[in-house]
Design a protein around this motif. Structure first.
Motif, PDB file in Angstrom:
ATOM      1  N   LEU A   1      44.370 -10.641 -17.383  1.00  0.00           N
ATOM      2  CA  LEU A   1      43.187 -10.132 -16.690  1.00  0.00           C
ATOM      3  C   LEU A   1      43.107  -8.610 -16.750  1.00  0.00           C
ATOM      4  O   LEU A   1      42.006  -8.039 -16.782  1.00  0.00           O
ATOM      5  CB  LEU A   1      43.214 -10.594 -15.230  1.00  0.00           C
ATOM      6  CG  LEU A   1      42.025 -10.187 -14.373  1.00  0.00           C
ATOM      7  CD1 LEU A   1      40.724 -10.742 -14.937  1.00  0.00           C
ATOM      8  CD2 LEU A   1      42.215 -10.625 -12.930  1.00  0.00           C
TER       9      LEU A   1
ATOM     10  N   TRP B   1      41.332  -7.737 -19.917  1.00  0.00           N
ATOM     11  CA  TRP B   1      39.921  -8.123 -19.875  1.00  0.00           C
ATOM     12  C   TRP B   1      39.129  -7.220 -18.941  1.00  0.00           C
ATOM     13  O   TRP B   1      37.947  -6.928 -19.192  1.00  0.00           O
ATOM     14  CB  TRP B   1      39.789  -9.582 -19.433  1.00  0.00           C
ATOM     15  CG  TRP B   1      40.053 -10.566 -20.544  1.00  0.00           C
ATOM     16  CD1 TRP B   1      41.157 -11.321 -20.713  1.00  0.00           C
ATOM     17  CD2 TRP B   1      39.180 -10.879 -21.624  1.00  0.00           C
ATOM     18  NE1 TRP B   1      41.056 -12.106 -21.833  1.00  0.00           N
ATOM     19  CE2 TRP B   1      39.823 -11.856 -22.420  1.00  0.00           C
ATOM     20  CE3 TRP B   1      37.913 -10.432 -22.020  1.00  0.00           C
ATOM     21  CZ2 TRP B   1      39.253 -12.394 -23.565  1.00  0.00           C
ATOM     22  CZ3 TRP B   1      37.348 -10.986 -23.159  1.00  0.00           C
ATOM     23  CH2 TRP B   1      38.005 -11.943 -23.926  1.00  0.00           C
ATOM     24  N   SER B   2      39.755  -6.779 -17.837  1.00  0.00           N
ATOM     25  CA  SER B   2      39.040  -5.898 -16.898  1.00  0.00           C
ATOM     26  C   SER B   2      38.686  -4.572 -17.570  1.00  0.00           C
ATOM     27  O   SER B   2      37.560  -4.068 -17.449  1.00  0.00           O
ATOM     28  CB  SER B   2      39.899  -5.644 -15.659  1.00  0.00           C
ATOM     29  OG  SER B   2      40.177  -6.847 -14.983  1.00  0.00           O
TER      30      SER B   2
ATOM     31  N   ALA C   1      35.906  -5.226 -20.070  1.00  0.00           N
ATOM     32  CA  ALA C   1      34.590  -5.359 -19.435  1.00  0.00           C
ATOM     33  C   ALA C   1      34.049  -3.994 -18.988  1.00  0.00           C
ATOM     34  O   ALA C   1      32.840  -3.709 -19.134  1.00  0.00           O
ATOM     35  CB  ALA C   1      34.688  -6.303 -18.243  1.00  0.00           C
ATOM     36  N   ASP C   2      34.927  -3.134 -18.452  1.00  0.00           N
ATOM     37  CA  ASP C   2      34.474  -1.803 -18.030  1.00  0.00           C
ATOM     38  C   ASP C   2      33.977  -0.982 -19.215  1.00  0.00           C
ATOM     39  O   ASP C   2      32.943  -0.296 -19.121  1.00  0.00           O
ATOM     40  CB  ASP C   2      35.626  -1.070 -17.332  1.00  0.00           C
ATOM     41  CG  ASP C   2      35.978  -1.698 -16.001  1.00  0.00           C
ATOM     42  OD1 ASP C   2      35.134  -2.448 -15.466  1.00  0.00           O
ATOM     43  OD2 ASP C   2      37.091  -1.443 -15.489  1.00  0.00           O
TER      44      ASP C   2
ATOM     45  N   TYR D   1      32.099 -11.033 -19.976  1.00  0.00           N
ATOM     46  CA  TYR D   1      32.223 -11.666 -18.663  1.00  0.00           C
ATOM     47  C   TYR D   1      32.216 -13.188 -18.770  1.00  0.00           C
ATOM     48  O   TYR D   1      32.959 -13.886 -18.063  1.00  0.00           O
ATOM     49  CB  TYR D   1      31.080 -11.198 -17.758  1.00  0.00           C
ATOM     50  CG  TYR D   1      31.354  -9.872 -17.088  1.00  0.00           C
ATOM     51  CD1 TYR D   1      32.379  -9.742 -16.168  1.00  0.00           C
ATOM     52  CD2 TYR D   1      30.580  -8.744 -17.367  1.00  0.00           C
ATOM     53  CE1 TYR D   1      32.631  -8.536 -15.538  1.00  0.00           C
ATOM     54  CE2 TYR D   1      30.829  -7.520 -16.755  1.00  0.00           C
ATOM     55  CZ  TYR D   1      31.854  -7.439 -15.842  1.00  0.00           C
ATOM     56  OH  TYR D   1      32.119  -6.245 -15.219  1.00  0.00           O
TER      57      TYR D   1
ATOM     58  N   ILE E   1      35.577 -14.362 -19.823  1.00  0.00           N
ATOM     59  CA  ILE E   1      36.527 -14.302 -18.711  1.00  0.00           C
ATOM     60  C   ILE E   1      36.396 -15.533 -17.824  1.00  0.00           C
ATOM     61  O   ILE E   1      37.385 -16.146 -17.404  1.00  0.00           O
ATOM     62  CB  ILE E   1      36.308 -13.012 -17.887  1.00  0.00           C
ATOM     63  CG1 ILE E   1      36.672 -11.783 -18.722  1.00  0.00           C
ATOM     64  CG2 ILE E   1      37.140 -13.031 -16.617  1.00  0.00           C
ATOM     65  CD1 ILE E   1      36.362 -10.463 -18.043  1.00  0.00           C
TER      66      ILE E   1
ATOM     67  N   ALA F   1      39.096 -15.322 -14.052  1.00  0.00           N
ATOM     68  CA  ALA F   1      38.312 -14.393 -13.240  1.00  0.00           C
ATOM     69  C   ALA F   1      38.806 -14.383 -11.805  1.00  0.00           C
ATOM     70  O   ALA F   1      39.354 -15.363 -11.298  1.00  0.00           O
ATOM     71  CB  ALA F   1      36.842 -14.783 -13.293  1.00  0.00           C
TER      72      ALA F   1
ATOM     73  N   ILE G   1      35.835  -9.865 -10.012  1.00  0.00           N
ATOM     74  CA  ILE G   1      35.208  -9.931 -11.340  1.00  0.00           C
ATOM     75  C   ILE G   1      33.844 -10.605 -11.244  1.00  0.00           C
ATOM     76  O   ILE G   1      32.856 -10.158 -11.855  1.00  0.00           O
ATOM     77  CB  ILE G   1      36.131 -10.690 -12.312  1.00  0.00           C
ATOM     78  CG1 ILE G   1      37.396  -9.875 -12.590  1.00  0.00           C
ATOM     79  CG2 ILE G   1      35.409 -11.005 -13.613  1.00  0.00           C
ATOM     80  CD1 ILE G   1      37.186  -8.640 -13.411  1.00  0.00           C
TER      81      ILE G   1
ATOM     82  N   ASN H   1      31.445  -8.193  -9.684  1.00  0.00           N
ATOM     83  CA  ASN H   1      31.078  -7.156 -10.657  1.00  0.00           C
ATOM     84  C   ASN H   1      30.093  -7.690 -11.700  1.00  0.00           C
ATOM     85  O   ASN H   1      29.141  -6.987 -12.097  1.00  0.00           O
ATOM     86  CB  ASN H   1      32.338  -6.632 -11.353  1.00  0.00           C
ATOM     87  CG  ASN H   1      33.238  -5.872 -10.409  1.00  0.00           C
ATOM     88  OD1 ASN H   1      32.811  -5.461  -9.324  1.00  0.00           O
ATOM     89  ND2 ASN H   1      34.479  -5.675 -10.804  1.00  0.00           N
ATOM     90  N   TYR H   2      30.304  -8.918 -12.144  1.00  0.00           N
ATOM     91  CA  TYR H   2      29.405  -9.535 -13.121  1.00  0.00           C
ATOM     92  C   TYR H   2      28.006  -9.675 -12.527  1.00  0.00           C
ATOM     93  O   TYR H   2      26.997  -9.332 -13.157  1.00  0.00           O
ATOM     94  CB  TYR H   2      29.970 -10.881 -13.532  1.00  0.00           C
ATOM     95  CG  TYR H   2      29.218 -11.565 -14.648  1.00  0.00           C
ATOM     96  CD1 TYR H   2      28.397 -10.860 -15.529  1.00  0.00           C
ATOM     97  CD2 TYR H   2      29.350 -12.944 -14.842  1.00  0.00           C
ATOM     98  CE1 TYR H   2      27.738 -11.510 -16.566  1.00  0.00           C
ATOM     99  CE2 TYR H   2      28.689 -13.584 -15.870  1.00  0.00           C
ATOM    100  CZ  TYR H   2      27.869 -12.864 -16.729  1.00  0.00           C
ATOM    101  OH  TYR H   2      27.193 -13.500 -17.747  1.00  0.00           O
TER     102      TYR H   2
END
Length: 876
Positions: free
Chosen positions: A515, A518-519, A522-523, A538, A541, A547, A551, A554-555
């Motif tokens: 994660l 992936w975080s 995504a940022d 997203y 994820i 997730a 997350i 945020n999505y």
């Protein structure tokens, strides 16, 4: 001298009536005069009959001793007997029985006693020696005889004769009795300054008892024969069967040997001194510091200073503990200081050669002090070469030497095993790459990070950290596309999916479910990528089921920012499907809040369905905020009655500690929507549901509401009901408020009724406390007696009778013929706890009052001033 072996004995018996007689014994070689008195005749006759009886000879000897003892009191000229007569008698006895140990022992002790005050150099001493020699012809197997003789010779200071006699004794006695002789023999050789003889004697002794080698070593050290002492120490430490009689370990013996060698190199002069010390270093690896210092001291005492310096340097490169390093380094520094101070005292500084030598020594000393931290770090790395923190410290020590920094990094990453690494191994790789980055070698930094991603780390998070640091390095150097490509490559799914928690798989194959990676991906996509690419990240994820609630939020926020509201709501719903309570609380809260902000009241039914779906499985701990949000929506966009229904449901769903607050909100909104008169049912419901503390507060608010509406009787009835929940000694605020109420709206009769209720409740609670105290005391007493069960039964019967005889609260407080507002309560545990907390033992006179005493007490109490009320018209 007594009768010799060659003499013969003849005597004539005296006349029977004679008191004394004297007979002369003549021998062929010498004439001996023996004084025989009448008292001796029976003993002589017995000896004629039994000349070989030891018992008869001993009785005769005792008789002679008593006669001699009696004559000691007479003047010297009147004495007829002397010690010689006793000696002659022993000689006669020994002529007959030369194998009698008892006779020889007593005779020798007698002769030694006679020599006590005599000069040991006189002929008499030689006579005693001859007697011992004659005795040993027959008694050579008796150790005690030898010991007496040897001690007598030692007193005479005849060294050679004594030594030879000791040897004769050892030859004559069996080996099992040698211990008795050797103790005296060693004492003899150490009494005199004959070191060569003593050494030879000790060597012979150690063949019999090698465990006494330490005593021999102590003797040798005291005599200054250090070379022989060193050889004996060497034998002790190399002989496994040797055990110290003083409890010393092998290491202690090694230490003593090394101290002896190092402090006396010339006296010991062993060719293998260095080999001995190095052998000790191999055997005792945990105590090497002291042994290294001994070896260096050996060369210092030998004036081989350069060789000593080499030993110190070798020691600091080989010791394994901080303690050993500290010992060696301190000794080394002290050695250099002594050399400097000595040269400053002796050398002439105006001489250029001396000046150069002094500068060289000073530079060596300063270099040693500067290298201390680095040498200590080397010790720590020898202890654990997989310690990442120590490698990082080593790099910092070489901060001013770039080549050494690179060398240290390369050595570290080659040495450290990822499975045994102590610390963050990935951080070491990243620091290595950052070193190249800071020096403008970005290409080399990428190569280092590429190798770092292939390391078999223990945790997936370590590998993910390397990829993240690599991406951030590219961002620092304005390579955004390169950073996105790196993260895309890192999150690529391998050919066959594996379980993230399967530790048998490598971290590289499990990286796609990390994660952390992936975080960051995504940022970066939100900041640098397109909407579709970010949405795809997203979605992946969520598909990988890694997730978190954050997350999902945020999505949803990302989709709303791009005006994809329904897509955002779908994302929230996906998150709700993934998580359970309480983790889904933040998602629901965000979802409902954003939904209401978006649609307000346009989709009221959909909003209601969402709230109902949310509250269906919501735990009581988290439902308060959701109910308030639901009710607020109904107030603003829905129906008022629906809002009140939501408030009503909320008061029954929240935990007990939140009920009072929600009832206050419920009443406030109900009064705003329908008026204050519509809150009576809510008050009654709250009083039934709340615990005692909340119920009291609600009763007072209810009574105040009725007073404002002009319903004085209803307010008074509420106070009467609430009084059941209020102990007068605890809830003073309630009774003060009721008293103020009666002062404003009551009369003399209502005030009297208030005081009566107060007294009765006080008596009631006091009685309960007394019963509880009595029950506790009786239970404690019953527990310590065999009749505990019978006592408990009697106490239960007493409680039952008390409960039956006690009047009900309703009967006490119910005025006849008056309408009442009835409340039903079942929970009194909280009130009992409050009563018990404020319990005190009352006076029995305060409890058992008859009607007349109550009236008198009422008259004695201070009566508050009653103000007539305009709305009160008296009792019905």
């Amino acid at each position: 001298m007594a009768v010799s072996n060659e003499s013969s004995e003849s005597s004539k018996p005296p006349a029977p009536n004679a008191t004394t007689s004297t007979s002369k014994l003549e021998t062929k070689k010498s004439q001996l005069t023996i004084n025989i008195i009448a008292d001796d005749l029976p003993y002589e006759e017995e000896l004629i009959r039994n000349p070989f009886s030891v018992k008869h000879w001993l009785r005769y000897i005792e008789h002679k001793k008593s006669c001699i003892k009696e004559e000691l009191e007479l003047p010297l000229e009147k004495r007829k007997f002397s010690d010689k007569d006793l000696h002659y008698l022993y000689e006669r006895a020994l002529l007959q029985m030369p194998m009698s140990y008892k006779l020889w022992s007593q005779y020798l002790k007698l002769r030694l006693l006679a020599m006590k005050d005599s000069c040991l150099a006189s002929p008499a001493a030689e006579s005693v020696n001859n007697t011992f020699e004659r005795c040993l012809v027959f008694m050579h197997r008796m150790p005690r005889i030898w010991l007496l003789y040897l001690q007598f010779l030692m007193d005479q200071q005849k060294i050679t004769r004594t030594r030879k006699t000791f040897d004769r004794a050892l030859c004559a006695l069996p080996i099992t009795q040698h211990d008795r002789v050797w103790d005296l023999y060693l004492k003899f050789v150490m009494m005199h300054d004959i070191p060569e003889t003593a050494v030879r004697v000790w060597r012979r002794y150690l063949k019999l008892k090698p465990e006494d080698t330490e005593d021999y070593i102590n003797y040798l050290v005291a005599q200054g024969r250090l070379q022989e002492a060193a050889r004996q120490y060497e034998w002790c430490v190399n002989t496994d069967a040797f055990a110290s009689k003083y409890g010393k370990s092998k290491y202690q013996l090694w230490s003593e040997l090394c101290d002896l060698l190092s402090n006396n190199p010339e006296e010991t002069s062993l060719h293998n001194a260095e080999a001995i010390m190095r052998h000790g270093l191999q055997r005792y690896v945990d105590q090497t510091g002291r042994l290294w210092n001994c070896l260096a001291q050996y060369y210092i005492k030998s004036a081989l200073f350069e060789r000593a310096r080499d030993v110190y340097e070798e020691a600091m490169r080989s010791v394994m503990t901080v303690r050993d390093f500290t010992q060696v380094f301190d000794a080394y520094a002290q050695f250099e200081e002594l050399l400097l101070s000595k040269q400053m005292e002796d050398a002439k500084l105006d001489d250029q050669l001396q000046q150069d030598d002094f500068n060289l020594r000073l530079a060596r000393y300063e270099d040693l002090i500067e290298r201390r931290a680095l040498l200590l770090n080397s010790v720590m790395l020898r202890q654990n070469p997989h310690n990442v923190i120590e490698w990082q410290k080593r790099v910092s020590l070489y901060a001013s030497k770039p080549k050494m920094v690179v060398t240290t990094y390369m050595e570290a990453v080659k040495t450290i095993d990822p499975k045994q690494a102590a610390g963050k191994l990935w951080q070491l790789w990243v620091d290595f790459a950052c070193f190249y980055e800071n020096n403008g070698q970005l290409k080399d930094a990428r190569l280092i990070l590429e190798k770092a991603t292939q390391v078999a780390y223990v945790k997936v998070d370590d590998l993910a950290s390397v990829w993240c640091e690599w991406a951030e390095m590219e961002l620092r150097n304005d390579n955004e596309k390169q950073a996105l490509q790196l993260l895309k490559r890192a999150t690529a799914i391998p050919g066959a999916r594996v379980d993230y928690h399967d530790e048998s798989e490598t971290v590289q194959r499990r990286l796609h479910k990390c994660l952390k990676l992936w975080s960051l991906y995504a940022d970066l996509e939100e900041s640098l990528g397109t909407f579709q690419s970010c949405k795809a990240v997203y979605d992946r994820i969520i598909d990988l089921r890694i997730a978190t609630p954050q997350i999902i939020i945020n999505y949803g926020m990302f989709l709303q920012e791009n005006n994809y509201f329904e897509e955002a709501f779908k994302a929230y719903e996906k998150g709700i499907a993934l998580f359970k309570w309480p983790y889904v609380y933040d998602i629901w809260n965000t979802y409902l809040t954003k939904f209401l902000e978006r649609y307000k009241g346009s989709k009221i039914e959909r909003a209601r369905d969402l709230f109902e779906q949310c509250l269906e499985k919501c735990p009581a701990k988290y439902c308060k905020a959701l109910y308030l949000l639901y009710a607020n929506m109904e107030e603003q966009h829905g129906l008022a009655r629906h809002a009140l229904q939501v408030y009503s449901r909320a008061t029954k769903s929240v935990p007990p500690d939140q009920k009072l607050e929600l009832y206050n909100v419920y009443i406030q909104h109900a009064s705003q929507l329908h008026g204050i008169a519509k809150t009576r049912a809510i008050y009654q419901e709250a009083i039934e549901e709340l615990p005692d503390v909340g119920a009291r507060e609600m009763c007072m608010r209810f009574a105040e509401t009725e007073r404002l509406l002009g319903e004085i009787d209803r307010a008074r009835e509420i106070f009467v009901y609430a009084s059941e929940l209020c102990d007068p000694r605890v809830t003073k605020e309630f009774w003060d408020k009721w008293t103020d109420f009666e002062v404003q709206h009551g009369n003399e009769d209502t005030m009297r009724e208030l005081l009566r209720i107060r007294r009765s409740l006080q008596a009631k609670y006091s009685t309960q406390i007394n019963q509880m105290s009595a029950q506790m005391l009786s239970s404690a007493a019953a527990a310590s007696t065999p009749a505990a069960a019978a006592s408990a039964d009697s106490m239960q019967a007493l409680e039952a009778r008390t409960a039956a005889a006690a009047p009900s609260a309703a009967a006490v407080t119910q005025p006849p013929g008056e309408a009442r507002i009835l409340f039903v309560r079942s929970d009194t545990s909280a009130r009992d706890e409050e009563v018990a907390a404020a319990a005190r033992v009352p006076n029995p006179e305060e409890i058992n009052l008859d009607d007349e005493e109550e009236e008198e007490e009422e008259e004695d109490l201070p009566q508050p001033k009653a103000v007539p009320s305009e709305v009160f018209a008296g009792l019905k």
